[in-house]
Design a protein around this motif. Sequence first.
Motif: not given
Length: 108
Positions: A40-46
């Motif tokens: 699975x893929x864990x996404x982050x943003x900022x």
Amino acid sequence: MRPDMITIRPAAIEQIKKSQPTDETTLRLRIAAKVMPDGTIEHTMGFDAPNDNDIKQPVGDDVEVIYFSDHENVLTGLTLDYTTLESGEEAFVFINPNSAGFVAPQEN
């Protein structure tokens, strides 16, 4: 110019614009991804300042997405949306066909 790797839906663009720091014009929306052991893929943003090795993608008026070039394979085909969840909470949702077990969302 490469085709858009990431699709940002209009509701997400609107929310990103509302969240952008108004006093800093050099910041862009950075999206990052980490492949977990189960695929699975864990996404982050900022918001972040771009660097020379970033891939830059304009999205709509006044929004630019940046991401690390080594995340390109994992982020290809990603759609970012902003929607109301079943709980009633509004949130950004990452829809990534590269994630293990991906099931396309049903359109309402």
